[in-house]
Design a protein around this motif. Structure first.
Motif, PDB file in Angstrom:
ATOM      1  N   GLU A  40       3.607   0.154  -3.542  1.00  0.00           N
ATOM      2  CA  GLU A  40       2.571  -0.083  -4.962  1.00  0.00           C
ATOM      3  C   GLU A  40       1.278  -0.169  -4.799  1.00  0.00           C
ATOM      4  O   GLU A  40       0.539  -0.982  -5.004  1.00  0.00           O
ATOM      5  CB  GLU A  40       3.342  -1.595  -5.416  1.00  0.00           C
ATOM      6  CG  GLU A  40       4.424  -1.587  -5.715  1.00  0.00           C
ATOM      7  CD  GLU A  40       5.041  -0.952  -7.156  1.00  0.00           C
ATOM      8  OE1 GLU A  40       4.203  -0.396  -7.709  1.00  0.00           O
ATOM      9  OE2 GLU A  40       6.387  -0.792  -7.301  1.00  0.00           O
ATOM     10  N   ASP A  54      -1.264   0.969  -6.549  1.00  0.00           N
ATOM     11  CA  ASP A  54      -2.445   0.493  -7.565  1.00  0.00           C
ATOM     12  C   ASP A  54      -2.391  -0.938  -7.764  1.00  0.00           C
ATOM     13  O   ASP A  54      -3.306  -1.443  -8.282  1.00  0.00           O
ATOM     14  CB  ASP A  54      -1.869   1.232  -8.471  1.00  0.00           C
ATOM     15  CG  ASP A  54      -1.831   2.856  -8.836  1.00  0.00           C
ATOM     16  OD1 ASP A  54      -2.614   3.246  -7.727  1.00  0.00           O
ATOM     17  OD2 ASP A  54      -1.057   3.354  -9.299  1.00  0.00           O
ATOM     18  N   ARG A  76       0.916  -1.217   0.134  1.00  0.00           N
ATOM     19  CA  ARG A  76       0.054   0.121  -0.136  1.00  0.00           C
ATOM     20  C   ARG A  76       0.833   1.212  -0.044  1.00  0.00           C
ATOM     21  O   ARG A  76       0.469   2.307  -0.488  1.00  0.00           O
ATOM     22  CB  ARG A  76      -0.870   0.033   1.547  1.00  0.00           C
ATOM     23  CG  ARG A  76      -2.258  -0.778   1.074  1.00  0.00           C
ATOM     24  CD  ARG A  76      -2.997  -0.897   2.221  1.00  0.00           C
ATOM     25  NE  ARG A  76      -4.266  -1.149   2.058  1.00  0.00           N
ATOM     26  CZ  ARG A  76      -4.803  -2.072   2.870  1.00  0.00           C
ATOM     27  NH1 ARG A  76      -4.579  -2.305   4.116  1.00  0.00           N
ATOM     28  NH2 ARG A  76      -6.327  -2.537   2.594  1.00  0.00           N
ATOM     29  N   ARG A 118      -5.635  -4.864  -4.527  1.00  0.00           N
ATOM     30  CA  ARG A 118      -7.123  -4.704  -4.974  1.00  0.00           C
ATOM     31  C   ARG A 118      -7.992  -4.418  -3.754  1.00  0.00           C
ATOM     32  O   ARG A 118      -8.389  -5.403  -3.129  1.00  0.00           O
ATOM     33  CB  ARG A 118      -7.596  -6.095  -5.481  1.00  0.00           C
ATOM     34  CG  ARG A 118      -7.262  -6.408  -7.060  1.00  0.00           C
ATOM     35  CD  ARG A 118      -5.719  -6.641  -7.081  1.00  0.00           C
ATOM     36  NE  ARG A 118      -5.439  -6.949  -8.607  1.00  0.00           N
ATOM     37  CZ  ARG A 118      -4.230  -7.214  -8.979  1.00  0.00           C
ATOM     38  NH1 ARG A 118      -3.122  -6.769  -8.274  1.00  0.00           N
ATOM     39  NH2 ARG A 118      -4.101  -7.528 -10.201  1.00  0.00           N
TER      40      ARG A 118
END
Length: 245
Positions: free
Chosen positions: A163, A165, A160, A168
């Motif tokens: 990365e 993105d 988080r 999910r």
């Protein structure tokens, strides 16, 4: 210097014997985290640790497939045998040593690699090929280490932060619903389970919601500081082998 971005003439002119090799795995990390989690986190820690030292360090490409057959029931997981892994890592490090980078720290992001990396380091060091030590980032984060699971708070938190993105977020509740509280199935201090699917429905161990980006930032700082201290120590250490007693 990142070897992947350098030319051979750039490397020829380096005046350092210190190298870092990120080592990870390509394996399931639940429904919310990418298969490359262990590679991504190892690379993030390696790069952050290198930035903290005031000396030149060669950063080798990451080794992305490790010892992960325990996750074979989950599609996309890749693995090699322990023998293949030890040979590959050992020969990759030996190639660095051939060019003079013979003090090497293996920055590891996968628990299944730990024992094999220690064996590789010992073998190469005792044979005089290079001085090699492994550093597993989640073992160097203080009290957080106790919360290490799989796709749980530590790995999710670091992702988080580094990365975001790739996480999910809409599957976090699903990840927790199928997660196990701890790794394995234990009786008399013996883990009866050989595969993760024996004790976790979706591959997750621990609560990923407990790993937010702020915690991930702290984890990266702690791991990078530890790696930086290790790099300085390895760079200055007398690596000659003791005489026979």
């Amino acid at each position: 210097m990142d070897l992947s971005d350098a030319t051979w003439t750039d490397v020829r002119n380096l005046e350092t014997d210190l190298a870092v090799v990120p080592v990870g795995s390509t394996e399931q990390h639940g429904p919310h985290a990418p298969l490359g989690t262990d590679v991504l986190t190892a690379e993030a820690v390696a790069d952050a640790g290198i930035e903290r030292v005031d000396r030149e360090v060669v950063r080798a490409p990451a080794i992305p497939v490790g010892i992960a057959e325990e996750h074979r029931q989950f599609p996309g997981t890749m693995w090699v045998s322990e023998d293949t892994f030890r040979d590959y890592v050992g020969e990759a490090v030996a190639s660095l040593a051939h060019h003079g980078f013979d003090r090497v720290v293996l920055v590891n992001g996968h628990g299944g690699n730990v024992d094999a990396l220690r064996e590789v380091g010992g073998r190469l060091t005792r044979n005089g090929d290079a001085y090699v030590v492994p550093f597993t980032w989640f073992e160097g984060v203080g009290e957080h280490t106790a919360d290490m699971g799989h796709g749980g708070p530590l790995e999710t938190g670091l992702l988080r932060h580094c990365e975001p993105d790739l996480v999910r977020e809409d599957r976090i509740d699903e990840a927790l619903a199928g997660a196990a509280d701890g790794w394995g199935d234990w009786t008399s201090y013996v883990n009866l389970a050989y595969d993760a699917a024996e004790f976790t429905e979706n591959g997750v161990v621990g609560d990923p919601e407990e790993g937010d980006a702020r915690r991930g930032e702290e984890l990266l700082s702690l791991a990078a500081d530890g790696l930086a201290r290790l790099l300085e120590t390895v760079a200055e250490r007398d690596v000659s082998r003791p005489e026979r007693r």
